[in-house]
Design a protein around this motif. Structure first.
Motif, mmCIF file in Angstrom:
data_model
loop_
_atom_site.group_PDB
_atom_site.id
_atom_site.type_symbol
_atom_site.label_atom_id
_atom_site.label_comp_id
_atom_site.label_asym_id
_atom_site.label_seq_id
_atom_site.Cartn_x
_atom_site.Cartn_y
_atom_site.Cartn_z
ATOM 1 N N HIS A 84 1.913 3.709 -7.669
ATOM 2 C CA HIS A 84 2.502 2.501 -8.254
ATOM 3 C C HIS A 84 3.451 1.802 -7.290
ATOM 4 O O HIS A 84 4.260 2.452 -6.642
ATOM 5 C CB HIS A 84 3.268 2.849 -9.533
ATOM 6 C CG HIS A 84 2.359 3.285 -10.652
ATOM 7 N ND1 HIS A 84 2.801 3.534 -11.925
ATOM 8 C CD2 HIS A 84 1.019 3.525 -10.678
ATOM 9 C CE1 HIS A 84 1.782 3.898 -12.686
ATOM 10 N NE2 HIS A 84 0.693 3.906 -11.930
ATOM 11 N N GLU A 85 3.285 0.520 -7.181
ATOM 12 C CA GLU A 85 4.181 -0.294 -6.339
ATOM 13 C C GLU A 85 5.157 -1.024 -7.264
ATOM 14 O O GLU A 85 4.734 -1.645 -8.234
ATOM 15 C CB GLU A 85 3.363 -1.332 -5.567
ATOM 16 C CG GLU A 85 2.453 -0.756 -4.511
ATOM 17 C CD GLU A 85 3.199 -0.380 -3.252
ATOM 18 O OE1 GLU A 85 4.319 -0.890 -3.056
ATOM 19 O OE2 GLU A 85 2.671 0.441 -2.484
ATOM 20 N N ASP A 87 6.701 -3.746 -6.824
ATOM 21 C CA ASP A 87 6.448 -5.186 -6.868
ATOM 22 C C ASP A 87 5.257 -5.539 -7.749
ATOM 23 O O ASP A 87 5.083 -6.706 -8.123
ATOM 24 C CB ASP A 87 6.187 -5.730 -5.451
ATOM 25 C CG ASP A 87 7.456 -5.674 -4.613
ATOM 26 O OD1 ASP A 87 8.543 -5.517 -5.217
ATOM 27 O OD2 ASP A 87 7.359 -5.786 -3.379
ATOM 28 N N ASP A 88 4.438 -4.551 -8.030
ATOM 29 C CA ASP A 88 3.226 -4.841 -8.814
ATOM 30 C C ASP A 88 3.387 -4.536 -10.300
ATOM 31 O O ASP A 88 2.460 -4.759 -11.078
ATOM 32 C CB ASP A 88 2.044 -4.004 -8.280
ATOM 33 C CG ASP A 88 1.635 -4.455 -6.887
ATOM 34 O OD1 ASP A 88 2.009 -5.584 -6.514
ATOM 35 O OD2 ASP A 88 0.965 -3.682 -6.191
ATOM 36 N N TYR A 92 0.821 -5.239 -13.401
ATOM 37 C CA TYR A 92 0.205 -4.196 -14.226
ATOM 38 C C TYR A 92 0.314 -4.578 -15.701
ATOM 39 O O TYR A 92 -0.622 -4.439 -16.474
ATOM 40 C CB TYR A 92 0.899 -2.842 -14.036
ATOM 41 C CG TYR A 92 0.858 -2.273 -12.624
ATOM 42 C CD1 TYR A 92 -0.056 -2.752 -11.684
ATOM 43 C CD2 TYR A 92 1.728 -1.252 -12.253
ATOM 44 C CE1 TYR A 92 -0.068 -2.227 -10.397
ATOM 45 C CE2 TYR A 92 1.708 -0.725 -10.981
ATOM 46 C CZ TYR A 92 0.810 -1.227 -10.042
ATOM 47 O OH TYR A 92 0.797 -0.716 -8.786
ATOM 48 N N LEU A 124 -6.384 -7.270 -7.246
ATOM 49 C CA LEU A 124 -5.095 -6.727 -6.829
ATOM 50 C C LEU A 124 -5.250 -5.286 -6.352
ATOM 51 O O LEU A 124 -4.680 -4.881 -5.331
ATOM 52 C CB LEU A 124 -4.112 -6.794 -8.001
ATOM 53 C CG LEU A 124 -2.661 -6.546 -7.638
ATOM 54 C CD1 LEU A 124 -2.092 -7.677 -6.793
ATOM 55 C CD2 LEU A 124 -1.825 -6.395 -8.902
ATOM 56 N N ALA A 125 -6.049 -4.524 -7.071
ATOM 57 C CA ALA A 125 -6.273 -3.133 -6.695
ATOM 58 C C ALA A 125 -6.939 -3.050 -5.316
ATOM 59 O O ALA A 125 -6.566 -2.219 -4.484
ATOM 60 C CB ALA A 125 -7.131 -2.452 -7.759
ATOM 61 N N ARG A 126 -7.903 -3.922 -5.099
ATOM 62 C CA ARG A 126 -8.590 -3.902 -3.794
ATOM 63 C C ARG A 126 -7.631 -4.295 -2.668
ATOM 64 O O ARG A 126 -7.687 -3.758 -1.573
ATOM 65 C CB ARG A 126 -9.786 -4.853 -3.821
ATOM 66 C CG ARG A 126 -10.945 -4.284 -4.619
ATOM 67 C CD ARG A 126 -12.204 -5.121 -4.428
ATOM 68 N NE ARG A 126 -13.109 -4.851 -5.523
ATOM 69 C CZ ARG A 126 -13.318 -5.645 -6.570
ATOM 70 N NH1 ARG A 126 -12.692 -6.801 -6.645
ATOM 71 N NH2 ARG A 126 -14.138 -5.303 -7.528
ATOM 72 N N GLN A 127 -6.778 -5.289 -2.954
ATOM 73 C CA GLN A 127 -5.799 -5.676 -1.924
ATOM 74 C C GLN A 127 -4.916 -4.499 -1.548
ATOM 75 O O GLN A 127 -4.573 -4.293 -0.401
ATOM 76 C CB GLN A 127 -4.910 -6.797 -2.451
ATOM 77 C CG GLN A 127 -5.534 -8.173 -2.345
ATOM 78 C CD GLN A 127 -4.671 -9.198 -3.090
ATOM 79 O OE1 GLN A 127 -3.483 -9.026 -3.242
ATOM 80 N NE2 GLN A 127 -5.330 -10.245 -3.557
ATOM 81 N N ARG A 128 -4.565 -3.695 -2.528
ATOM 82 C CA ARG A 128 -3.657 -2.582 -2.283
ATOM 83 C C ARG A 128 -4.379 -1.371 -1.690
ATOM 84 O O ARG A 128 -3.852 -0.699 -0.809
ATOM 85 C CB ARG A 128 -2.995 -2.140 -3.594
ATOM 86 C CG ARG A 128 -2.003 -3.124 -4.128
ATOM 87 C CD ARG A 128 -0.661 -3.009 -3.399
ATOM 88 N NE ARG A 128 0.299 -3.969 -3.947
ATOM 89 C CZ ARG A 128 1.114 -4.678 -3.199
ATOM 90 N NH1 ARG A 128 1.077 -4.581 -1.885
ATOM 91 N NH2 ARG A 128 1.972 -5.502 -3.757
ATOM 92 N N PHE A 129 -5.553 -1.082 -2.216
ATOM 93 C CA PHE A 129 -6.182 0.211 -1.890
ATOM 94 C C PHE A 129 -7.525 0.094 -1.181
ATOM 95 O O PHE A 129 -8.220 1.085 -0.997
ATOM 96 C CB PHE A 129 -6.360 1.035 -3.187
ATOM 97 C CG PHE A 129 -5.090 1.180 -3.978
ATOM 98 C CD1 PHE A 129 -4.032 1.961 -3.490
ATOM 99 C CD2 PHE A 129 -4.915 0.550 -5.201
ATOM 100 C CE1 PHE A 129 -2.859 2.098 -4.222
ATOM 101 C CE2 PHE A 129 -3.756 0.679 -5.932
ATOM 102 C CZ PHE A 129 -2.714 1.449 -5.438
#
Lengths: 633, 534
Positions: A84-85, A87-88, A92, A124-129
């Motif tokens: 978990h970030e 900023d996100d 979520y 968003l998930a793809r940007q992060r992971f």
């Protein structure tokens, strides 16, 4: 949908048909849901959950089947918080997902737990992971709970300290600043010195100052009543405009309902919310409850409320105030607009729609729209009658008058509707201010934003018990004192930002309000001395000019205040309350008691929240069985 | 053409409005000063000017020096004139009243302009209203009626707003107008009470059904507050008591009560209600046939017609009430206010076309003739003098005895004890009130509480002077002397003088005694410690 489901086989069956095939929904319910879908423009799932036709657990299990994905109960299989970030967290909440776990096979994949498979969440998930992301289905309540459970420290810190850290000049966390303290001490010292040398002249001077301020306060109120009585100011949204509004165009609307130890009121609250003329699937209602208030939490759970109700449990922390709780809940709001209702509130059903129309017709810098408040138990006893008279004047005349003259509006405790984006920019309410709503209204004006008034009323429960009333009123007055001290830290800056009318209006409306309550006992005492001892006894203190102003205040001033109350009741067509306006001097005495309690608390216990007990009115109707949600049956 | 008229600036401060105001003011001023030039003097105007002089002579500007016994606002407006040259000061009440009359006409012009009446028609209408004898009597005769007319215009517009909008502001406007009226015109009571029975005609029926009491309370409260404030203030500052303003003979709030014996109208109808009501209605119809025309023209606007119908009825009821209480000396003293109602009605009915405008002009001309006729019917002494002066007849000196005393006091200036209630004409003739010890001062009250006077001069009126006959309520007429307050305390002063004082003036019904040098020594002897200290 295609992106989220790429590579997964989705059955050709529609969600509704799936629910029927599983015996979770009847055909009639589906037909009705389809009609509503066309009308409201939301998904079938949201509609059936909002209607309470299906339990969330069943629905999300079916949804998992629909997407051919596992259903995850995050209470049993909690997420890996390391993913978990901070900023996100808002994202979520907004898109109803959270990174859940990473698979520990050769090709590690980040699994997203979502109750609402959608583009934004996956992006968003793809940007992060990276691209190797998959999802599982969970309940939106699980996401909410996990967010609170794992990040309560972060949310709590934001709720309490964000304003103080980012805009310290607007925070009441410091009650009185050093320069203010020096100023007050200097004034007191000077008065004492002058009083020692010229005692009579000093008393006459103070008498003149008090009389002058009261005179100006009365004149300001008369002006507001006059301006506020203009019917062209009064009506903003017509019923016809409400009818023209299409449900499908309406945005998601968040309603915050902070409560503490008010389990008795929950059924009434649920009924009032269900009666709102707004697509239920676009309502995002947060029951903001304190973690240590197990009674209310359990009662809310036991009610089996529809899915548009969500329980936000606010961790126990200091200060234990309503604004802090609201700030905390603000982290979980998903609406474009946000409003607050108290537990016992009964808003007029079309209020949310009226607000949306009002916002669309107002200037871009209108940050908040305040609905009018009044009481449903006005005829319960003398106190509730007086309270109703006061509120009718306040919300039907004063606030529209303030709006028209561009004077800072002290928002009412409930039924203030905000643009969510702006409210977040302002860091929500000041958790240290016990009249956070009034403070926020001034803060908006000071920063170039405005507050509008809409012609819709929320009916509340008036305190029917004097000690409770004094507790509530002392909190309000203390909050006004706090707000006055905060915004007068830099008076010149305030003057520049809100202009002369706004500045003087603020002085007479805020300072004038609590000042008049504080001096009232002395004025009453003077009056008694005059009656018992005759005018000659007071002659030295009342030279001609002071006498003239004081007598004006005593007769025409007080009389006009009585008259304003009458006019307020008249406009509301509460004709039977009009004679009660003549008894307002006794009500002012109660105000004075509350004001001194407020002053004492400001000095010794500034952040203490005097809780008002609700649900004690005999005028509360018990909701009928039909008012219970379908799922609860 | 229409376009250009629409583009004209509308507002009280537009060039056109200012010109119309100036023309109206000039016309009214000429109408006011012509009778004065011929020797006419208004007693009401004299009374007010005496108050202004008293206030200005006081070392500290005190509100109680206004004596408080009549609506204050008219006196406050006169204060600046106290500093002006004698020639302007002497006609100040006429100037102020004409000023407000002209403001009202200019305001009406603005309202007509907003209804797109052409300039020529507006000017004709303004002229026709201004030349009506009742209007001239009210505005230019020294009654200070210009301001009162403006207030009545406001009341009437407010009542129409109640009919049209029935919102909170409409009721506040109406109620506030009544509340303020109390400080402008002593007739306010009668106008208010006469209005009460008519309220059901204009208030929304639903409101009346729900709670008639609250409706009356809302409309009445500001006036009640004004009266309450007044009474409380008087309690504080007047030794005579709070309701002195209501029962002191000769004071404006008692109207013509003390003139009963010489006023035909009161002799015939005083103390009765229905007779003066009917007569007043007849007078209203004769003096303002234009009202009938307006009712006919507004017959398709039921609510508006109702309000216009109520106008003569309202004021006639007020006349009847004021006659019952022996307040009113002549119906014209109240009915001149009809001009305000007529003006408001013309603004509120749909704009007349050219043909009907001519009818309107004609109705106004007829009204002027009718008004003139009514003014000559049972006229008061003041009315007779005013109409005589209007016709160019040079009138004799007004109360020459008082004027002579005033001139003598001017020539022999010294601290002088004088009751201004009795000697107000003399004070005005003196030109100011400096060095006069008046009844509102502490010195005067102290003097009347002791047995020995110490003031330099004292003015006293003949206790047998039959100022005017007075009457009690009912039919019995009796005659009563009206001694001044100095005589009340020193009953033999006029006849025998006082030890230590010598007679220095004895003319008509006035005597002035001056302290002798021996008396000064005597008075010091009475306070040996004080004299030793000196």
């Amino acid at each position: 949908m295609s992106a989220t489901t790429a590579g997964n086989s989705v059955p050709k069956l529609m969600v509704g048909e799936l629910l029927i095939s599983r015996g979770l929904l009847t055909q009639a319910q589906l037909d009705e849901a389809l009609v509503l879908q066309k009308k409201w423009g939301t998904r079938i799932g949201d509609i059936v959950l909002a209607k309470g036709w299906i339990k969330p657990l069943d629905f999300y299990s079916a949804l998992a089947f629909y997407y051919q994905k596992p259903f995850v109960d995050m209470l049993k299989e909690p997420p890996d918080v390391i993913l978990h970030e901070k900023d996100d967290l808002a994202a979520y909440n907004m898109h109803q997902f959270m990174p859940w776990r990473i698979t520990d096979d050769d090709n590690p994949k980040v699994i997203i737990a979502t109750s609402n498979p959608n583009e934004q969440a996956m992006d968003l998930a793809r940007q992060r992971f990276g691209d190797n992301v998959d999802f599982v289905i969970t309940s939106k309540f699980d996401i909410l709970w996990q967010l609170q459970h794992h990040h309560d420290e972060y949310f709590t810190h934001n709720a309490i300290r964000k304003l103080a850290e980012q805009m310290p000049e607007h925070s009441a966390s410091v009650v009185i600043t050093k320069p203010q303290l020096i100023f007050v001490a200097t004034v007191i010292t000077l008065v004492l010195i002058v009083a020692t040398v010229w005692p009579m002249a000093t008393f006459v001077g103070m008498n003149l100052a008090i009389a002058g301020l009261l005179l100006m306060t009365t004149l300001a109120r008369l002006t507001l009543t006059w301006v506020g009585s203009d019917r062209h100011i009064d009506i903003k949204v017509t019923d016809h405009e409400v009818k023209l509004l299409k449900d499908e165009d309406l945005p998601v609307y968040t309603v915050l309902m902070p409560m503490y130890k008010e389990e008795a009121i929950l059924p009434f609250l649920a009924k009032a919310m269900r009666e709102l003329d707004y697509p239920l699937s676009k309502l995002d209602i947060k029951l903001v409850l304190e973690q240590d208030d197990e009674g209310t939490v359990n009662a809310a759970k036991a009610l089996g409320l529809e899915a548009f109700f969500e329980i936000i449990r606010v961790p126990t922390s200091f200060p234990k105030t309503k604004p802090k709780a609201c700030n905390y809940a603000l982290n979980f709001a998903r609406g474009k607009f946000i409003t607050i209702y108290d537990g016992e509130d009964r808003p007029e059903p079309d209020q949310l729609k009226k607000v949306i129309i009002a916002f669309s017709g107002m200037a871009e810098n209108v940050a908040c729209v305040q609905a009018r408040l009044n009481y449903f138990n006005s005829t319960e006893n003398w106190l509730t009658r007086m309270f109703t008279l006061e509120y009718s004047l306040w919300f039907d005349f004063f606030l529209p008058g303030l709006e028209a003259l561009k004077i800072p509006i002290p928002l009412g405790g409930t039924s203030n509707h905000f643009k969510a984006e702006l409210l977040l920019q302002f860091d929500g309410w000041d958790p240290y201010n016990v009249a956070e709503d009034a403070d926020l209204g001034v803060r908006f004006t000071q920063c170039g934003y405005r507050v509008g008034i809409v012609n819709s009323t929320t009916y509340e429960e008036a305190c029917n018990h004097v000690p409770t009333w004094i507790r509530q009123r002392s909190r309000w007055i203390k909050g006004y004192m706090q707000a006055y001290l905060v915004h007068m830290r830099a008076p010149i800056e305030l003057y520049r930002s809100i202009g002369s009318v706004g500045f003087w209006g603020f002085q007479f409306f805020f300072l004038g309000a609590f000042f008049s309550y504080l001096v009232a006992p002395f004025l009453y005492g003077t009056f008694v001395i005059w009656i018992l001892g005759g005018a000659e006894l007071l002659d030295p203190l009342f030279p001609p000019l002071v006498l003239l102003i004081s007598l004006f205040n005593l007769t025409l001033g007080n009389g006009s205040l009585v008259y304003m109350l009458m006019v307020g009741a008249f406009k509301r067509q509460n004709y039977m309350l009009i004679p009660y306006a003549l008894t307002v001097p006794y009500y002012w005495l109660l105000m004075s008691i509350a004001a001194y309690k407020a002053l004492s608390q400001l000095i010794f216990n500034p952040f203490y929240w005097e809780k008002t007990t609700h649900g004690i009115s005999t005028h509360l109707e018990t909701p009928a069985a039909g008012d219970q949600p379908a799922a609860a049956h | 053409m229409r376009k250009s008229s629409q583009e004209e600036a509308i507002g009280l401060f537009s060039t056109q409005s200012i010109i119309i105001f100036m023309l109206s003011f000039g016309l009214l001023l000429v109408c006011a000063l012509w009778p004065v030039y011929n020797g006419y003097v208004s007693d009401a105007a004299l009374l007010r000017m005496e108050r202004v002089m008293s206030v200005l002579a006081s070392p500290v500007l005190r509100i109680e020096d206004f004596r408080l016994l009549y609506p204050h606002f008219s006196v406050v407006l006169l204060l600046p004139f106290g500093y002006m040259p004698e020639i302007i000061k002497s006609v100040a009440p006429y100037i102020v009243s004409s000023f407000f009359g002209a403001v009202l006409l200019a305001l009406w012009n603005v309202h007509l302009q907003a209804k797109h009446y052409p300039l020529f028609d507006r000017m004709v209408l303004v002229l026709l209203v201004a030349v009506h004898p009742f209007f001239l009597w009210g505005v230019t005769s020294g009654m200070q009626g210009g301001l009162s007319l403006m207030m009545f215009y406001g009341v009437y517009l407010g009542s129409v707003r109640v009919i049209k909008e029935a919102d909170a502001r409409a009721f506040i406007m109406l109620a506030a107008a009544f509340g303020a009226y109390f400080f402008v015109d002593e007739r306010a009571f009668f106008i208010y009470f006469a209005f009460l029975p008519l309220l059901p005609l204009i208030a929304p029926p639903s409101m009346l059904r729900s709670s008639p009491a609250s409706l009356y309370l809302i409309v009445s409260m500001p006036l009640l507050l004004s009266v309450l404030a007044w009474v409380v203030y008087l309690t504080f500052v007047l030794s005579e008591g709070a309701i002195h303003f209501m029962n002191a003979p000769g004071e404006p709030f008692r109207g013509a009560w003390h003139l009963m014996a010489e006023v035909d109208w009161l002799r015939d109808y005083g103390g009765t209600f229905f007779q003066p009501l009917i007569v007043s209605l007849i007078v209203a119809v004769i003096a303002y046939p234009v009202v009938g025309w307006l009712i006919w023209r507004s017959r398709r606007h039921a609510k508006l017609a109702r309000d216009i119908e109520a106008l003569p009825l309202h004021l006639s009821v007020a006349v009847a009430m004021a006659t019952t209480t022996y307040f009113l000396a002549h119906p014209a003293d109240m009915l001149y206010l009809m001009a305000g109602g007529v003006m408001a009605a013309i603004v509120l009915i749909p704009r007349e076309d050219k043909l009907h405008r001519r009818e309107l002009f004609l109705a106004f001309l007829l009204s002027a003739v009718g008004g003139l006729f009514c003014l000559f019917w049972k006229p008061t002494v003041d009315m007779q003098r005013w109409t005589q002066a209007w016709q160019g007849e040079k009138l004799g000196e007004y109360f020459p005895g008082d004027v002579e005393l005033g001139k003598w006091l001017d020539a022999n200036r010294a601290p002088t004890l004088i009751d201004e209630h009795a000697a107000y004409r003399a004070i005005v003739a003196r030109g100011d009130a400096y060095e006069l010890v008046l009844s509102s001062t502490k010195e005067f009250k102290r003097a009347l509480q002791s047995d020995l006077l110490t003031v330099e001069q004292v003015v006293v009126r003949d206790p047998l002077y039959n100022h005017r006959d007075r009457t009690g309520y009912g039919n019995e007429v009796f005659s009563e002397r009206l001694p001044d307050s100095i005589t009340w305390h020193f009953s033999d002063l006029y006849r025998d003088g006082m030890r230590g004082y010598r007679l220095v003036y004895d003319d008509a019904h006035w005597r002035v005694y001056r302290r002798t040098d021996d008396a000064k020594v005597d008075s010091l002897d009475m306070f040996p410690e004080a004299s030793l200290a000196k």
